[in-house]
Motif scaffolding. Structure first.
Motif, PDB file in Angstrom:
ATOM      1  N   ALA A   7       0.549 -12.185 -16.835  1.00 34.30           N
ATOM      2  CA  ALA A   7       0.954 -13.130 -15.792  1.00 34.30           C
ATOM      3  C   ALA A   7      -0.229 -13.955 -15.304  1.00 34.30           C
ATOM      4  CB  ALA A   7       1.591 -12.376 -14.625  1.00 34.30           C
ATOM      5  N   ARG A   8      -1.383 -13.321 -15.172  1.00 35.76           N
ATOM      6  CA  ARG A   8      -2.582 -14.055 -14.739  1.00 35.76           C
ATOM      7  C   ARG A   8      -2.980 -15.100 -15.760  1.00 35.76           C
ATOM      8  NH1 ARG A   8      -5.546 -15.743 -10.518  1.00 35.76           N
ATOM      9  NH2 ARG A   8      -4.590 -13.945  -9.499  1.00 35.76           N
ATOM     10  N   PHE A  11      -0.568 -17.954 -15.591  1.00 36.20           N
ATOM     11  CA  PHE A  11      -0.855 -18.751 -14.399  1.00 36.20           C
ATOM     12  C   PHE A  11      -2.012 -19.710 -14.679  1.00 36.20           C
ATOM     13  CE2 PHE A  11      -3.617 -19.021 -10.579  1.00 36.20           C
ATOM     14  CZ  PHE A  11      -2.802 -19.827  -9.795  1.00 36.20           C
ATOM     15  N   ARG A 132      13.957 -14.063  -4.550  1.00 41.11           N
ATOM     16  CA  ARG A 132      13.117 -15.209  -4.929  1.00 41.11           C
ATOM     17  C   ARG A 132      13.787 -16.495  -4.453  1.00 41.11           C
ATOM     18  NH1 ARG A 132       8.376 -13.183  -7.839  1.00 41.11           N
ATOM     19  NH2 ARG A 132       9.016 -11.175  -8.708  1.00 41.11           N
ATOM     20  N   ARG A 159       5.973 -21.457 -11.203  1.00 41.94           N
ATOM     21  CA  ARG A 159       5.056 -21.485 -10.053  1.00 41.94           C
ATOM     22  C   ARG A 159       5.781 -21.035  -8.780  1.00 41.94           C
ATOM     23  NH1 ARG A 159       2.179 -25.118  -6.184  1.00 41.94           N
ATOM     24  NH2 ARG A 159      -0.051 -24.818  -6.569  1.00 41.94           N
ATOM     25  N   HIS A 161       8.416 -19.098  -8.728  1.00 43.04           N
ATOM     26  CA  HIS A 161       8.673 -17.667  -8.921  1.00 43.04           C
ATOM     27  C   HIS A 161       7.440 -16.867  -8.494  1.00 43.04           C
ATOM     28  CE1 HIS A 161       8.731 -13.849 -11.171  1.00 43.04           C
ATOM     29  NE2 HIS A 161      10.058 -13.937 -11.138  1.00 43.04           N
ATOM     30  N   ARG A 162       6.287 -17.290  -8.948  1.00 46.13           N
ATOM     31  CA  ARG A 162       5.046 -16.613  -8.572  1.00 46.13           C
ATOM     32  C   ARG A 162       4.810 -16.718  -7.065  1.00 46.13           C
ATOM     33  NH1 ARG A 162       0.287 -15.043 -11.097  1.00 46.13           N
ATOM     34  NH2 ARG A 162      -1.499 -14.964  -9.688  1.00 46.13           N
ATOM     35  N   HIS A 166       4.113 -13.928  -4.282  1.00 44.19           N
ATOM     36  CA  HIS A 166       2.894 -13.963  -3.460  1.00 44.19           C
ATOM     37  C   HIS A 166       3.239 -13.788  -1.987  1.00 44.19           C
ATOM     38  CE1 HIS A 166      -1.266 -14.750  -2.626  1.00 44.19           C
ATOM     39  NE2 HIS A 166      -1.006 -15.824  -1.915  1.00 44.19           N
ATOM     40  N   THR A 241       0.493  -9.874  -6.741  1.00 46.49           N
ATOM     41  CA  THR A 241       1.085 -11.169  -7.100  1.00 46.49           C
ATOM     42  C   THR A 241       1.209 -11.297  -8.613  1.00 46.49           C
ATOM     43  OG1 THR A 241       0.227 -12.236  -5.105  1.00 46.49           O
ATOM     44  CG2 THR A 241       0.828 -13.671  -6.939  1.00 46.49           C
ATOM     45  N   ASP A 242       0.153 -10.921  -9.332  1.00 50.39           N
ATOM     46  CA  ASP A 242       0.208 -10.963 -10.798  1.00 50.39           C
ATOM     47  C   ASP A 242       1.287 -10.026 -11.329  1.00 50.39           C
ATOM     48  OD1 ASP A 242      -1.837 -12.816 -11.061  1.00 50.39           O
ATOM     49  OD2 ASP A 242      -3.406 -11.293 -11.247  1.00 50.39           O
ATOM     50  N   ALA A 245       4.655 -11.425 -10.872  1.00 53.77           N
ATOM     51  CA  ALA A 245       4.877 -12.653 -11.638  1.00 53.77           C
ATOM     52  C   ALA A 245       5.153 -12.393 -13.113  1.00 53.77           C
ATOM     53  CB  ALA A 245       3.663 -13.573 -11.501  1.00 53.77           C
TER      54      ALA A 245
END
Length: 277
Positions: A7-8, A11, A132, A159, A161-162, A166, A241-242, A245
């Protein structure tokens, strides 16, 4: 199962595509041409449009990181100037125009970009919407047929979704929206953190109260810099967060994920070189 590190990495590859919306001239010019008076009128009108004509309080809750009252300065007023769906279409149109200019026709029309758009869309339209709000709102919008338009749309969907995840991570750590900006500023070595562009306009008393609260919790020291506890809190928020995501990428096989990353790499590199870090 995709990991937090996946996920990172995604991103890092997709964020420059989304940042064009906020850094390039074309989206703002499109919105100004509609009659929006300020950048923030256009921003709130466009980004919140998928939610429908909800009250400012709902926009504030969904966006989370803006100070109390900031959404209400633009919503619903900006929608009374221009219909939400019209603002949103202009925002997207300007963003895609900017992407096409920066990437150039050769890269914007390449088979690699088409494949990146297809795989990004597959991921972006496959994740659960539970909890979400912004992502679920984005899922109600039609997916464009043009590959570059589709890539921007799907990257923006991911974005949001992430961003929803977050917000959940911040809430779990009991970090408010303005506090989140202070922690981000310190993480970027911006000092004093109150000078950060997302918060510097707030009343001094409000910023002083935020800093006092962080100091009382041991997250910043007497000089307003990170403590070890503050850094660890920020690290935990980003790690969660990661983790949150990662679900969209379950839709892709390992081979497809590797193919997507390879296809996005030259796109991201071109955008970063042009100033979309």
């Amino acid at each position: 199962m995709p990991t937090a590190s996946t996920a990172r990495r995604m991103f890092e590859l997709l964020e420059p595509i989304c940042l064009v919306t906020y850094l390039a001239d074309e989206p703002n010019e499109e919105l100004a041409a509609l009659g929006h008076r300020t950048y923030w009128d256009g921003y709130f009108a466009s980004r919140a449009a998928p939610l429908g004509r909800v009250p400012a309080e709902v926009v504030h809750a969904a966006f989370y990181s803006f100070a109390e009252g900031e959404a209400a300065r633009h919503i619903p007023g900006a929608w009374e100037t221009v219909a939400p769906e019209v603002s949103r279409a202009a925002w997207q149109r300007g963003s895609v125009t900017a992407l096409r200019r920066i990437l150039g026709e050769e890269l914007a029309g390449s088979p690699g970009l088409v494949r990146a758009a297809d795989l990004t869309t597959k991921a972006a339209t496959s994740a659960p919407t539970d909890g979400r709000v912004m992502y679920a709102a984005m899922r109600t919008l039609p997916v464009p047929s043009d590959p570059l338009d589709r890539l921007w749309h799907s990257a923006t969907m991911l974005r949001e979704h992430r961003g929803d995840g977050h917000v959940a991570a911040l809430l779990g750590a009991q970090i408010g929206g303005t506090e989140a900006h202070i922690l981000s500023a310190l993480d970027m070595d911006i000092y004093p953190a109150e000078s950060f562009g997302r918060v510097h306009h707030l009343p001094r008393a409000r910023l002083a109260a935020v800093m006092a609260g962080l100091r009382e919790r041991g997250l910043v020291d007497g000089e307003g810099r990170f403590t070890d506890a503050g850094r660890e809190t920020k690290r935990r928020i980003e790690a969660l967060t990661d983790e949150l995501a990662a679900p969209p990428y379950s839709a892709l096989s390992a081979a497809e994920l590797a193919e997507l990353q390879d296809a996005l790499d030259p796109i991201t590199s071109r955008l970063v070189a042009a100033g979309s870090p």
